[in-house]
Design an enzyme around this catalytic site. Structure first.
Site, mmCIF file in Angstrom:
data_model
loop_
_atom_site.group_PDB
_atom_site.id
_atom_site.type_symbol
_atom_site.label_atom_id
_atom_site.label_comp_id
_atom_site.label_asym_id
_atom_site.label_seq_id
_atom_site.Cartn_x
_atom_site.Cartn_y
_atom_site.Cartn_z
ATOM 1 C CG ASN A 149 -12.542 -9.161 7.980
ATOM 2 O OD1 ASN A 149 -11.833 -10.114 8.470
ATOM 3 N ND2 ASN A 149 -12.246 -8.525 6.599
ATOM 4 N N GLY A 205 0.891 -1.108 -0.033
ATOM 5 C CA GLY A 205 0.233 0.069 -0.019
ATOM 6 C C GLY A 205 0.860 1.253 0.006
ATOM 7 N NE ARG A 259 -6.352 6.203 5.572
ATOM 8 C CZ ARG A 259 -7.049 5.177 6.248
ATOM 9 N NH1 ARG A 259 -8.102 5.416 7.125
ATOM 10 N NH2 ARG A 259 -7.178 3.928 5.830
#
Length: 440
Positions: free
Chosen positions: A171, A10, A14
């Site tokens: 999850n 990734g 952020r």
């Protein structure tokens, strides 16, 4: 054989940082190292999937895992061809990656609190598909887990109805698959969604439609805590610190005001140790049978049978044994054995032997502006207050150095060394000074 895939491809936008997200650290170890350590504790076939800053991350891992590098395989995900979490599992032709094990664990590279025993437990569940889960009072942001007619599905927050948003079983993002399931289902993944990405979670519904059974495995919420922002990073470090403090207190370390104490995950303690409030122990320090007093800092050093502080600073490469290092004493690259430095001294690039006493305000002048030099102090040396020892210099055994001296030459055994300018006393000097000052 069990294989592990770690997703670390990734962008981590952020985090708002030029450092790749998985290389950010908590308690002196990168996020990725914690995950790799957990993976390597259960498998000798670990696959690390990279994309953003892949060269930097690969070089970092190679430098940290020289001894186990043979167990780590690097993969480069092509985000243009196979974007998304499902794309992490794909080769260029969209078939499944080459994996040795018949069982495959899939982890994220940003979950540093994960522990090996959970991976082991997950891998032993006798089911072709195992999803990790936990219950949480506020499930906002998590994918909700639904069970209906013997099938398990995951509904993402953005797709959930109001009824589904009320589900508290979520999850945890940790999976175990039979390799057969992945080989069959990964090539069937499609990117027909708003993000135009391949989703790992789609494998679960595809596989169940083909008759594979899915099971749930409960984990601790804290252990699957993921890092997306620097606020998350700080919170994860707080959680890790609580874990480290508990570990060492249970091993026999006394901690006064433990919540104020900082310990790196690379630190170790031996024997009976005491840490007072606001102490920081960093790097690969080893503390043995010692008392580190309030507000002291120890970095990459070994301390044995000694007391340090309060408010002392032990910088890297110090070896301190059977010694007293008092308040506001700073040491750096110092070997100190059986000696005392009570307060307000700097001992850098030096060796001090047994029975020696270092007075207040003593400085080893180790830096000439270009190079560092050593000061060697023998046994039973008494160094008076406010002495400057200009390195390189050797002080032999049984030496007395008078307070206020500047020592620039070696001192022989048994000598008294004194270096002061003559004191001048001027009669009525105080009043003359005042008179001159009043006229100015």
């Amino acid at each position: 054989m069990l294989s592990v895939i770690i997703m670390a491809a990734g962008f981590g936008t952020r985090m708002k940082s030029t450092t790749p997200k998985v290389l950010h650290t908590i308690c002196n170890k990168s996020l990725l190292e914690y995950v790799l350590d957990a993976a390597l504790s259960v498998s000798k076939d670990v696959h690390l999937v990279l994309f953003n800053e892949h060269a930097k991350i690969k070089a970092y891992v190679e430098s940290k895992y020289e001894n186990t590098l043979k167990d780590i395989t690097f993969h480069l995900q092509n985000h243009n061809e196979t974007p998304g979490t499902g794309g992490t599992l794909m080769k260029k032709d969209r078939s499944f990656l080459d994996i040795k094990g018949e069982k495959v664990l899939i982890l994220s590279g940003d979950t540093p609190l994960l522990e090996g025993f959970e991976l082991e437990g997950l891998s032993k569940v006798k089911s072709p598909i195992v999803l990790s889960c936990f219950k949480i009072d506020d499930p906002f942001g998590y994918g909700r887990i639904k069970e209906k007619e013997g099938k398990i599905s995951i509904v993402e927050e953005k797709d959930a109805s109001e009824e589904e948003k009320a589900i508290t079983l979520v999850n945890a993002g940790l999976y175990c698959f039979d390799k057969e399931v992945l080989k069959t289902c990964v090539p069937l993944l499609k990117d027909d969604n708003a993000q135009k990405e391949f989703y790992l979670t789609d494998i679960i519904s595809i596989a169940q439609d083909k008759g594979y059974k899915a099971s749930l495995f409960s984990v601790k919420e804290e252990n699957l805590y993921g890092i997306n922002t620097k606020a998350n990073l700080a919170h994860a470090q707080d959680l890790m610190l609580k874990r480290l403090r508990k570990k060492w207190m249970e091993a026999g370390v006394i901690m006064n005001m433990p919540d104020s104490i900082y310990i790196d995950s690379t630190v170790s303690f031996e024997g009976e140790c005491i840490l007072d409030s606001f102490v920081s122990i960093k790097g690969k320090s080893v503390i043995t049978n010692s008392h580190i007093k309030q507000s002291s800092v120890v970095v990459d050093s070994k301390i044995k049978d000694s007391d340090v502080g309060p408010s002392a600073h032990v910088r890297p490469n110090c070896e301190i044994e059977s010694s007293h290092i008092g308040n506001f004493v700073e040491c750096k690259n110092a070997k100190l054995k059986g000696m005392k430095a009570g307060h307000l001294s700097y001992l850098g690039d030096c060796e001090v032997d047994t029975g020696s006493n270092i007075g207040a305000g003593v400085i080893t002048c180790n830096y000439d502006g270009i190079r560092k030099h050593k000061t060697l102090i023998g046994k039973n040396v008494f160094v008076g207050s406010d002495v400057q020892l200009v390195a390189p210099v050797t002080i032999a055994d049984n030496v007395l150095i008078a307070a206020g001296s500047t020592i620039t030459k070696n001192v022989k055994a048994g000598y008294l060394s004194i270096s002061r300018t003559n004191q001048t006393d001027i009669e009525n000097g105080f009043f003359r000074f005042k008179e001159l000052k009043s006229k100015s």
